[in-house]
Write an enzyme that holds these catalytic residues in place. Structure first.
Site, PDB file in Angstrom:
ATOM      1  N   TRP A 136      26.831 -32.616  24.708  1.00 13.69           N
ATOM      2  CA  TRP A 136      27.103 -31.309  25.303  1.00 13.69           C
ATOM      3  C   TRP A 136      27.359 -31.408  26.796  1.00 13.69           C
ATOM      4  CZ3 TRP A 136      28.715 -28.192  21.884  1.00 13.69           C
ATOM      5  CH2 TRP A 136      28.239 -28.280  20.566  1.00 13.69           C
ATOM      6  N   ASP A 185      22.256 -25.501  30.882  1.00 14.48           N
ATOM      7  CA  ASP A 185      22.546 -25.157  29.494  1.00 14.48           C
ATOM      8  C   ASP A 185      21.236 -25.334  28.741  1.00 14.48           C
ATOM      9  OD1 ASP A 185      23.230 -24.987  26.847  1.00 14.48           O
ATOM     10  OD2 ASP A 185      24.782 -26.536  26.913  1.00 14.48           O
ATOM     11  N   LYS A 215      19.385 -20.602  18.132  1.00 13.65           N
ATOM     12  CA  LYS A 215      18.343 -21.608  17.948  1.00 13.65           C
ATOM     13  C   LYS A 215      16.969 -20.944  17.902  1.00 13.65           C
ATOM     14  CE  LYS A 215      21.657 -24.607  19.154  1.00 13.65           C
ATOM     15  NZ  LYS A 215      22.356 -25.523  18.242  1.00 13.65           N
TER      16      LYS A 215
END
Length: 362
Positions: free
Chosen positions: A102, A173, A197
């Site tokens: 990511w 993030d 999540k």
């Protein structure tokens, strides 16, 4: 009904009592005669839902008053573009900590705006098994901000503390460990993360941004991508993801009933410790590719020493109602995501199965 334990990395398990609340209110929210899915986002009913969701999130995280909370769409991946659009502010370099998949995607998107990612540290040479020590980071004093991914969902490495950046805004993030532990929001310029999540359904992205960073978007920034516009419109410049905001608000209230983030963190530590202990004491039958000090509490990748047993492991786990354990295609093996809503009972069921499987196949 035999309980099913869902170890998906996202969209992920939600608290059962929240799902029951949603079920109970689905056709008629608080006597309104409407489902939340049917409400106008400008109506008093949904405005109440949105205001309570923000208020509860601020309470759970301890968000200071000089930060705006935005309920947006497009996933965390869209933030890879929105962050530089709003935070470059005339600069051309951004500091990055490269911890895996990511981080790399965020750097790739940054380049589209003519800016250069300056990698202050990278775990690539070590196979992303760890996070380079902060004292060795090679920072650029002219960086617009420093960006890091606090938890790599695929690789399973997690920061255990918040980096110090001085006057350079810190951008995180936080998608896959958002609200899994307390954080000091005042140390950040901006936090972002997808909801799917630890927070709610896919479709909602949360951005927490310090007010002094608003209003300096690069020329040509689309209206919907301008944080200032979104903040001035209370995240309702257009129709927001109303149902996802509603469910997230229920989850924030659930978190408060659990005792807040300190209590949630302790349960997450207990769950992760049990799973890693099972891996580490398996006499090599299982192994985790991440060095111990950097292991994620949320996403636990592990491999079987004999990869030919992978298919049998997945099949037998499913027969025991243990779902979504196949690892990401980039890494292979297995991955158990044990977010806030995964009960300790679920981790015990998984570790019991893992021990049985090792005994029968070792």
């Amino acid at each position: 009904m035999t309980p099913v334990f869902n170890f998906s990395a996202g969209p992920a398990v939600l608290p059962r009592e929240v799902l029951l609340e949603v079920q109970n209110e689905l056709l008629d929210w608080h006597g309104s005669g409407m489902s939340v899915m049917e409400m106008s986002h400008r109506g008093k009913e949904f405005m109440q839902i949105a205001a309570e969701a923000e208020e509860d999130l601020r309470a759970v995280m301890g968000i200071p008053s000089n930060y705006k909370v935005l309920f947006l769409q497009g996933g965390a991946t869209t933030q890879f573009a929105m962050v530089p659009m709003n935070l470059l502010r005339g600069r051309s370099v951004v500091d990055f900590v490269d911890t895996g998949h990511w981080s790399k995607l965020a750097m790739k998107e940054l380049r589209k705006f003519g800016a250069t990612p300056h990698i202050v540290a990278s775990g690539e040479a070590n196979g992303y098994r760890d996070i380079p020590a902060e004292e060795g980071w090679q920072r650029n004093p002219d960086a617009a901000y420093l960006h890091y991914t606090s938890n790599e969902t695929i690789g399973g490495v997690e920061f255990q503390s918040t980096p110090k950046t001085g006057d350079v805004p810190l951008v995180c993030d936080m998608s896959s460990n958002f609200l899994s532990r307390p954080v000091d929001v005042s140390q950040f310029g901006l936090i972002y993360g997808g909801a799917q999540k630890n927070i709610g359904p896919a479709g909602l992205t949360i951005v927490i941004v310090r007010e002094d960073l608003l209003g300096q978007a690069i020329a040509g920034t689309p209206t919907m991508f301008d944080y200032r516009i979104q903040a001035e419109g209370d995240s309702m410049y257009n129709t927001p993801p109303t149902f996802a905001i509603y469910v997230a608000g229920l989850v924030f209230k659930w978190m408060q009933r659990q005792g807040g983030l300190k209590a949630i963190e302790q349960r997450n530590i207990e769950k992760a410790a049990l799973l890693y202990e099972t891996i580490d004491t398996s006499a090599g039958f299982y192994r985790c590719p991440v060095d111990k000090p950097y292991r994620s509490r949320m996403n636990v990748p592990f491999m079987l020493a004999d990869a030919s047993l992978d298919e049998a492991f997945i099949k037998e786990a499913k027969a025991r109602n243990l779902l979504q354990l196949k690892g990401h295609r980039a890494l292979g093996g297995m991955r158990a995501s044990i977010y806030n809503a995964m009960p300790l009972e679920g981790v015990r069921a998984l570790t019991g199965f893992m021990q049985d499987f090792a005994r029968h196949n070792g």
